[in-house]
Design an enzyme around this catalytic site. Structure first.
Site, PDB file in Angstrom:
ATOM      1  N   MET A 134       1.856   5.472  -1.804  1.00  0.00           N
ATOM      2  CA  MET A 134       1.713   4.096  -2.285  1.00  0.00           C
ATOM      3  C   MET A 134       3.064   3.434  -2.598  1.00  0.00           C
ATOM      4  O   MET A 134       3.173   2.665  -3.550  1.00  0.00           O
ATOM      5  CB  MET A 134       0.799   4.070  -3.515  1.00  0.00           C
ATOM      6  CG  MET A 134      -0.578   4.667  -3.270  1.00  0.00           C
ATOM      7  SD  MET A 134      -1.473   3.886  -1.896  1.00  0.00           S
ATOM      8  CE  MET A 134      -2.016   2.389  -2.706  1.00  0.00           C
ATOM      9  N   ARG A 135       4.084   3.744  -1.817  1.00  0.00           N
ATOM     10  CA  ARG A 135       5.404   3.119  -1.993  1.00  0.00           C
ATOM     11  C   ARG A 135       5.839   2.501  -0.683  1.00  0.00           C
ATOM     12  O   ARG A 135       5.521   3.035   0.378  1.00  0.00           O
ATOM     13  CB  ARG A 135       6.449   4.158  -2.413  1.00  0.00           C
ATOM     14  CG  ARG A 135       6.103   4.910  -3.677  1.00  0.00           C
ATOM     15  CD  ARG A 135       6.414   4.072  -4.889  1.00  0.00           C
ATOM     16  NE  ARG A 135       6.028   4.752  -6.120  1.00  0.00           N
ATOM     17  CZ  ARG A 135       6.222   4.238  -7.330  1.00  0.00           C
ATOM     18  NH1 ARG A 135       6.803   3.051  -7.477  1.00  0.00           N
ATOM     19  NH2 ARG A 135       5.834   4.882  -8.401  1.00  0.00           N
ATOM     20  N   ASN A 156       1.374   5.235   9.063  1.00  0.00           N
ATOM     21  CA  ASN A 156       0.713   4.931   7.788  1.00  0.00           C
ATOM     22  C   ASN A 156      -0.758   4.628   8.040  1.00  0.00           C
ATOM     23  O   ASN A 156      -1.119   4.168   9.127  1.00  0.00           O
ATOM     24  CB  ASN A 156       1.382   3.705   7.154  1.00  0.00           C
ATOM     25  CG  ASN A 156       0.810   3.376   5.788  1.00  0.00           C
ATOM     26  OD1 ASN A 156       0.606   4.270   4.964  1.00  0.00           O
ATOM     27  ND2 ASN A 156       0.528   2.113   5.534  1.00  0.00           N
ATOM     28  N   HIS A 158      -3.892   2.280   6.516  1.00  0.00           N
ATOM     29  CA  HIS A 158      -4.127   1.135   5.642  1.00  0.00           C
ATOM     30  C   HIS A 158      -5.633   0.873   5.536  1.00  0.00           C
ATOM     31  O   HIS A 158      -6.333   0.858   6.550  1.00  0.00           O
ATOM     32  CB  HIS A 158      -3.411  -0.104   6.203  1.00  0.00           C
ATOM     33  CG  HIS A 158      -3.605  -1.291   5.326  1.00  0.00           C
ATOM     34  ND1 HIS A 158      -2.923  -1.455   4.144  1.00  0.00           N
ATOM     35  CD2 HIS A 158      -4.447  -2.342   5.426  1.00  0.00           C
ATOM     36  CE1 HIS A 158      -3.331  -2.563   3.563  1.00  0.00           C
ATOM     37  NE2 HIS A 158      -4.257  -3.126   4.312  1.00  0.00           N
TER      38      HIS A 158
HETATM   39  C1  GRF Z   1      -6.682   5.563   1.344  1.00  0.00           C
HETATM   40  O1  GRF Z   1      -7.733   4.631   1.213  1.00  0.00           O
HETATM   41  C2  GRF Z   1      -5.567   4.984   2.163  1.00  0.00           C
HETATM   42  O2  GRF Z   1      -5.986   4.091   3.135  1.00  0.00           O
HETATM   43  C3  GRF Z   1      -4.780   4.252   1.108  1.00  0.00           C
HETATM   44  O3  GRF Z   1      -4.834   5.078  -0.038  1.00  0.00           O
HETATM   45  C4  GRF Z   1      -6.022   5.868   0.001  1.00  0.00           C
HETATM   46  C5  GRF Z   1      -5.580   7.290  -0.125  1.00  0.00           C
HETATM   47  O4  GRF Z   1      -6.633   8.182  -0.263  1.00  0.00           O
HETATM   48  N1  GRF Z   1      -3.445   3.973   1.580  1.00  0.00           N
HETATM   49  P1  GRF Z   1      -6.371   9.758  -0.236  1.00  0.00           P
HETATM   50  O5  GRF Z   1      -5.236  10.058  -1.218  1.00  0.00           O
HETATM   51  O6  GRF Z   1      -6.025  10.153   1.163  1.00  0.00           O
HETATM   52  O7  GRF Z   1      -7.665  10.356  -0.714  1.00  0.00           O
END
Ligand code: GRF
Length: 237
Positions: A134-135, A156, A158
């Site tokens: 998340m960065r 990535n 999304h």
């Molecule tokens: C997912 O929904 C992904 O799309 C978003 O963050 C969430 C991560 O879920 N970027 P996880 O950590 O893989 O369970």
């Protein structure tokens, strides 16, 4: 038969996408091996998942690094030796250069990114996979992974059908907008936020009775199918 590619993974949380990729590697349904899992946050469940699968792990604690930059200020000596603010400011598409926080953002992130690079570049790696990381990355980091011009090496996932709903809450934004279809996107990272070339997408229907939790559940189930498939697409290239 494609030779296995070596992938590095970065996470911030629960790591269910990481788990889907671990399982796909283990089952041999994709031609890939995970060489490390790094996290920006200590103690997250995704790190346990990696350790259970005997994958090397490390943490670069972004919150601690950024907090310390904020508390003490950033001296030139704190910055990576090869950091050039003018060059990064020119290339980046994440912040408004006239914003007074722009320099702090880029400098503090580059300090954290240097620590990440020190860990990551110790591994032989073909592809870096962001699995719920998340960065955002500045060009300082991106240019040190994408060393061959025109060849993207950071993927990535999304939680929306890009280019709709970029940002951190794709499923929430999709739900609140009243969309009848939601989805997820795997794309390469470029200098913008969620703007890089799209590799694959999967969609699902949203019923009038669905809650936000339903949308997130349907979305994640699609993510777990889509991410390994996109990694295989990269392996087959
Ligand atoms: C997912 O929904 C992904 O799309 C978003 O963050 C969430 C991560 O879920 N970027 P996880 O950590 O893989 O369970």
């Amino acid at each position: 038969m494609t030779a296995d590619i070596k992938i590095g993974t970065l996470i911030s949380g629960g790591g269910t996408n990481l788990q889907a990729i671990i399982d796909a590697c283990k089952e041999g349904s994709i031609s890939a091996d995970i060489v490390f899992t790094g996290s920006d946050t200590p103690g997250v469940r995704g790190l346990e998942r990696a350790q259970t699968a005997d994958i090397d792990t490390f943490v670069v604690d972004y919150k601690q690094i950024i907090g310390s930059c904020r508390a003490k200020g950033i001296a030139d000596a704190d910055l990576p030796e090869d950091f050039n603010l003018a060059e990064i400011m020119e290339k980046q598409k994440l912040v408004d250069p006239s914003d007074e926080q722009a320099q702090f953002f880029l400098k503090s992130r580059a300090i954290a990114e240097k620590q990440l690079l020190d860990r990551i570049l110790a591994y032989d790696m073909d592809l870096l996979v962001l699995a719920g990381f998340m960065r955002m990355f500045t060009p300082y980091f991106i240019d040190r992974i994408n060393t061959v011009p025109g060849q993207y090496r950071i993927m990535n996932i999304h939680p929306a059908l890009l280019p709709a709903f970029p940002g951190t809450d794709g499923y929430g934004d999709t739900f609140r907008y009243g969309c009848k279809v939601g989805g997820c996107t795997v794309h390469f990272i470029d200098y913008g936020e969620d703007t890089g070339p799209i590799i694959g997408q999967k969609a699902f229907e949203i019923a009038d009775t669905d809650t936000l939790e339903d949308v997130k559940r349907k979305g994640l189930e699609k993510e777990w199918e889509l991410y390994p498939a996109c990694i295989q697409k990269f392996a087959d290239r």
